[in-house]
Design a protein around this motif. Sequence first.
Motif, mmCIF file in Angstrom:
data_model
loop_
_atom_site.group_PDB
_atom_site.id
_atom_site.type_symbol
_atom_site.label_atom_id
_atom_site.label_comp_id
_atom_site.label_asym_id
_atom_site.label_seq_id
_atom_site.Cartn_x
_atom_site.Cartn_y
_atom_site.Cartn_z
ATOM 1 N N LEU A 1 27.212 -1.541 -6.131
ATOM 2 C CA LEU A 1 28.160 -1.829 -5.058
ATOM 3 C C LEU A 1 28.502 -0.572 -4.253
ATOM 4 O O LEU A 1 28.599 -0.623 -3.022
ATOM 5 N N LEU A 2 28.683 0.559 -4.937
ATOM 6 C CA LEU A 2 28.972 1.789 -4.197
ATOM 7 C C LEU A 2 27.783 2.205 -3.345
ATOM 8 O O LEU A 2 27.951 2.785 -2.265
ATOM 9 N N GLU A 3 26.589 1.912 -3.816
ATOM 10 C CA GLU A 3 25.381 2.189 -3.042
ATOM 11 C C GLU A 3 25.376 1.367 -1.759
ATOM 12 O O GLU A 3 25.013 1.867 -0.681
ATOM 13 N N ALA A 4 25.793 0.105 -1.860
ATOM 14 C CA ALA A 4 25.896 -0.740 -0.667
ATOM 15 C C ALA A 4 26.922 -0.164 0.300
ATOM 16 O O ALA A 4 26.724 -0.178 1.520
ATOM 17 N N CYS A 5 28.025 0.349 -0.233
ATOM 18 C CA CYS A 5 29.024 0.990 0.626
ATOM 19 C C CYS A 5 28.406 2.165 1.372
ATOM 20 O O CYS A 5 28.627 2.337 2.588
ATOM 21 N N ALA A 6 27.618 2.982 0.664
ATOM 22 C CA ALA A 6 27.007 4.155 1.286
ATOM 23 C C ALA A 6 26.053 3.753 2.401
ATOM 24 O O ALA A 6 26.016 4.379 3.464
ATOM 25 N N VAL A 7 25.275 2.688 2.171
ATOM 26 C CA VAL A 7 24.348 2.202 3.192
ATOM 27 C C VAL A 7 25.112 1.786 4.446
ATOM 28 O O VAL A 7 24.650 1.990 5.577
ATOM 29 N N LEU A 8 26.287 1.216 4.255
ATOM 30 C CA LEU A 8 27.112 0.764 5.383
ATOM 31 C C LEU A 8 27.924 1.893 6.017
ATOM 32 O O LEU A 8 28.655 1.661 6.981
ATOM 33 N N GLY A 9 27.809 3.095 5.464
ATOM 34 C CA GLY A 9 28.629 4.194 5.964
ATOM 35 C C GLY A 9 30.075 4.100 5.552
ATOM 36 O O GLY A 9 30.963 4.716 6.155
ATOM 37 N N ASN B 1 38.578 9.346 -7.043
ATOM 38 C CA ASN B 1 37.770 8.129 -7.082
ATOM 39 C C ASN B 1 37.229 7.767 -8.453
ATOM 40 O O ASN B 1 36.485 6.793 -8.581
ATOM 41 N N ILE B 2 37.577 8.529 -9.489
ATOM 42 C CA ILE B 2 37.013 8.350 -10.821
ATOM 43 C C ILE B 2 38.131 8.269 -11.848
ATOM 44 O O ILE B 2 39.095 9.046 -11.794
ATOM 45 N N HIS C 1 32.161 5.317 3.278
ATOM 46 C CA HIS C 1 32.228 6.381 2.286
ATOM 47 C C HIS C 1 33.587 6.509 1.611
ATOM 48 O O HIS C 1 33.762 7.355 0.729
ATOM 49 N N ASP C 2 34.555 5.678 2.017
ATOM 50 C CA ASP C 2 35.828 5.631 1.290
ATOM 51 C C ASP C 2 35.828 4.515 0.247
ATOM 52 O O ASP C 2 36.783 4.377 -0.512
ATOM 53 N N PHE C 3 34.747 3.711 0.208
ATOM 54 C CA PHE C 3 34.578 2.626 -0.775
ATOM 55 C C PHE C 3 35.729 1.621 -0.730
ATOM 56 O O PHE C 3 36.101 1.016 -1.751
ATOM 57 N N SER C 4 36.291 1.414 0.444
ATOM 58 C CA SER C 4 37.451 0.549 0.601
ATOM 59 C C SER C 4 37.211 -0.828 -0.011
ATOM 60 O O SER C 4 36.187 -1.464 0.225
#
Length: 402
Positions: free
Chosen positions: A227-235, A94-95, A237-240
């Motif tokens: 944006l990745l933080e928003a992904c985490a809040v939504l569950g 992911n990096i 975790h694959d950052f699709s």
Amino acid sequence: MNPDLQKLQPYPFEKLTKLKNAVTPPAELEHIALSIGEPKHPSPQFVLDVFTESMGRLANYPTTAGMPELRQAIADWATRRFKLQPGSLTAADNILPVNGTREAIFAFTQAAVARAPEGEATPLVVSPNPFYQIYEGAAYLAGAEPHFLNCTADNGFIPDFDAVDASVWERCQLLFLCSPSNPTGAVTDLETLKKLIALADKYDFILASDECYSEIYLDEAQPPVGLLEACAVLGRHDFSRCIVFHSLSKRSNLPGLRSGFIAGDAACIKPLLSYRTYHGCAMSIPNQLASIAAWNDEAHVLENRDKYREKFQTVVDILSPVMDVKSPDASFYLWAKTPIADDQFAQGLFGQQNVTVLPGRYLSREVDGQVPGEGYVRMALVATIEECVEAAQRIRAYVESL
């Protein structure tokens, strides 16, 4: 030559140079540049020491993917900073370390855009307006068409995404966000990010968030959401469909190191790595080792923010009685409304006071009969506190002379 090169507009600073060449500033006043977002605070000495001590590693070819230790340092930092689920942002998948966000934004656009077959509609790369000009150039050279969303005082300098027609989203392949914004300093909130993630799912486009100013903010209790933080809040975790860009240039006062990273959806990172392998843009090992040291330390970043807080408070106190200006949510820019046309203001200020600012129109394109940067100038408070105070006093004197 590639005919798409003809679509590129002169860079804002080329236009600024031409504007300034028409006047002669007073020789007795030392020039103060508030036009370029190049941090002038000292680079952290411990980072410079690591860089110097590792110069012997220049005898080694670096890999495009970067050292595992650097990728892990980045993953650890992003996980802490944006409250990600531990282990979700992996160093392996992911990096990708990059030579600054400019290179990464351009390269990612080339890898992400699927050119339209002959006879089909040209894909869109959507971005805010005003904007960082790399978004536009990268779109053209990837065979796409830029589509701009106006950012004005009426919408808090964040695009009104609800007003975007479905036909735009249907052609959109890549949506650029810039939060905190260059040039306005506005921060996109969590609810808006959630809404955009849902739109990306519905219309199958990639969200690319340029967050290189995320570590310069005024309220220590409210760091800008990512944006990745928003992904985490939504569950999620694959950052699709979600990609972010970060840099050490502003965070750590290391613009010459050309060090940053792109992170997010592994399905986007893997083809970008393939593209960059051919591109030949691996980061040198001394740069990588110095970057590890920088990402692993927060003390120098806090000290950096304290300096910007002091400058914003002082400069806004000086200018606010004569200009419509206030401190931004984040970034190191003041987006100041001008009492006359922004280009005339910038030229007159340089001619009278030898201070350089950037006209807002140079960062904008006309959309729906409006150039949203007109009537504003961008001031980068990157110099020392003493120089910023002197510049503010000269700007105030110029405004009072109009």
